[in-house]
Design a protein around this motif. Structure first.
Motif, mmCIF file in Angstrom:
data_model
loop_
_atom_site.group_PDB
_atom_site.id
_atom_site.type_symbol
_atom_site.label_atom_id
_atom_site.label_comp_id
_atom_site.label_asym_id
_atom_site.label_seq_id
_atom_site.Cartn_x
_atom_site.Cartn_y
_atom_site.Cartn_z
ATOM 1 N N MET A 154 0.837 -1.171 0.000
ATOM 2 C CA MET A 154 0.000 0.000 0.000
ATOM 3 C C MET A 154 0.882 1.235 0.000
ATOM 4 N N GLY A 155 0.528 2.244 -0.782
ATOM 5 C CA GLY A 155 1.321 3.455 -0.904
ATOM 6 C C GLY A 155 1.205 4.365 0.306
ATOM 7 N N VAL A 156 2.174 5.240 0.409
ATOM 8 C CA VAL A 156 2.200 6.212 1.494
ATOM 9 C C VAL A 156 1.493 7.476 1.024
ATOM 10 N N ALA A 157 0.597 7.981 1.838
ATOM 11 C CA ALA A 157 -0.127 9.206 1.486
ATOM 12 C C ALA A 157 0.783 10.414 1.686
ATOM 13 N N ILE A 158 0.790 11.293 0.714
ATOM 14 C CA ILE A 158 1.520 12.549 0.852
ATOM 15 C C ILE A 158 0.526 13.697 0.735
ATOM 16 N N THR A 159 0.892 14.819 1.326
ATOM 17 C CA THR A 159 0.014 15.977 1.358
ATOM 18 C C THR A 159 0.691 17.161 0.684
ATOM 19 N N VAL A 160 -0.083 17.925 -0.057
ATOM 20 C CA VAL A 160 0.420 19.158 -0.651
ATOM 21 C C VAL A 160 0.594 20.173 0.464
ATOM 22 N N THR A 161 1.810 20.714 0.603
ATOM 23 C CA THR A 161 2.060 21.706 1.651
ATOM 24 C C THR A 161 1.945 23.128 1.131
ATOM 25 N N SER A 162 2.366 23.353 -0.109
ATOM 26 C CA SER A 162 2.256 24.689 -0.694
ATOM 27 C C SER A 162 2.380 24.589 -2.208
ATOM 28 N N TRP A 163 2.086 25.684 -2.869
ATOM 29 C CA TRP A 163 2.203 25.740 -4.316
ATOM 30 C C TRP A 163 2.453 27.183 -4.723
ATOM 31 N N LYS A 164 3.049 27.350 -5.879
ATOM 32 C CA LYS A 164 3.298 28.672 -6.447
ATOM 33 C C LYS A 164 2.932 28.623 -7.920
ATOM 34 N N TYR A 165 2.304 29.680 -8.388
ATOM 35 C CA TYR A 165 1.928 29.765 -9.794
ATOM 36 C C TYR A 165 2.469 31.073 -10.360
ATOM 37 N N ASN A 166 3.161 31.005 -11.480
ATOM 38 C CA ASN A 166 3.661 32.181 -12.166
ATOM 39 C C ASN A 166 2.779 32.405 -13.380
ATOM 40 N N SER A 167 1.974 33.459 -13.350
ATOM 41 C CA SER A 167 1.023 33.686 -14.435
ATOM 42 C C SER A 167 1.708 34.113 -15.734
ATOM 43 N N THR A 168 2.899 34.658 -15.649
ATOM 44 C CA THR A 168 3.623 35.052 -16.860
ATOM 45 C C THR A 168 4.133 33.838 -17.623
ATOM 46 N N SER A 169 4.828 32.942 -16.916
ATOM 47 C CA SER A 169 5.384 31.749 -17.560
ATOM 48 C C SER A 169 4.418 30.574 -17.540
ATOM 49 N N ARG A 170 3.354 30.676 -16.725
ATOM 50 C CA ARG A 170 2.342 29.631 -16.553
ATOM 51 C C ARG A 170 2.945 28.343 -16.002
ATOM 52 N N HIS A 171 3.916 28.482 -15.092
ATOM 53 C CA HIS A 171 4.521 27.357 -14.383
ATOM 54 C C HIS A 171 3.843 27.202 -13.033
ATOM 55 N N LEU A 172 3.491 25.969 -12.687
ATOM 56 C CA LEU A 172 2.892 25.655 -11.400
ATOM 57 C C LEU A 172 3.834 24.729 -10.644
ATOM 58 N N HIS A 173 4.302 25.165 -9.460
ATOM 59 C CA HIS A 173 5.157 24.356 -8.601
ATOM 60 C C HIS A 173 4.302 23.856 -7.452
ATOM 61 N N ILE A 174 4.308 22.545 -7.221
ATOM 62 C CA ILE A 174 3.566 21.948 -6.108
ATOM 63 C C ILE A 174 4.574 21.260 -5.197
ATOM 64 N N PHE A 175 4.520 21.582 -3.899
ATOM 65 C CA PHE A 175 5.447 21.045 -2.908
ATOM 66 C C PHE A 175 4.688 20.128 -1.957
ATOM 67 N N TYR A 176 5.298 18.968 -1.629
ATOM 68 C CA TYR A 176 4.675 17.952 -0.794
ATOM 69 C C TYR A 176 5.371 17.849 0.561
ATOM 70 N N ASP A 177 4.681 17.238 1.532
ATOM 71 C CA ASP A 177 5.213 17.137 2.888
ATOM 72 C C ASP A 177 6.405 16.194 3.016
ATOM 73 N N ASN A 178 6.660 15.360 2.030
ATOM 74 C CA ASN A 178 7.823 14.465 2.088
ATOM 75 C C ASN A 178 9.083 15.098 1.487
ATOM 76 N N GLY A 179 9.006 16.384 1.130
ATOM 77 C CA GLY A 179 10.165 17.105 0.600
ATOM 78 C C GLY A 179 10.253 17.117 -0.912
ATOM 79 N N SER A 180 9.418 16.362 -1.589
ATOM 80 C CA SER A 180 9.452 16.349 -3.047
ATOM 81 C C SER A 180 8.593 17.486 -3.601
#
Length: 68
Positions: free
Chosen positions: A1-27
């Motif tokens: 069974m897999g380990v559940a990870i949680t989204v801790t934060s995210w950043k969106y750059n509307s100019t470049s349209r890049h979305l960064h999503i950060f998880y509680d396991n450091g990835s």
């Protein structure tokens, strides 16, 4: 069974349209190019990871880079 990870934060750059999503396991993931309407829908959801996974399944023409 897999380990559940949680989204801790995210950043969106509307100019470049890049979305960064950060998880509680450091990835993190970088998605590009994410249209503004998809990002607006993401903000309304409580489970960010499930939302992004759903859109990747439907191939909305953005790419994911995993950052460990």
């Amino acid at each position: 069974m897999g380990v559940a990870i949680t989204v801790t934060s995210w950043k969106y750059n509307s100019t470049s349209r890049h979305l960064h999503i950060f998880y509680d396991n450091g990835s993190a993931e970088l998605y590009y190019s994410v249209p503004k309407f998809i990002y607006a829908n993401l903000l309304r959801r409580t489970d960010k990871a499930a939302f992004v996974h759903k859109y990747l399944e439907y191939d909305v023409h953005f790419t994911c880079v995993r950052i460990m």
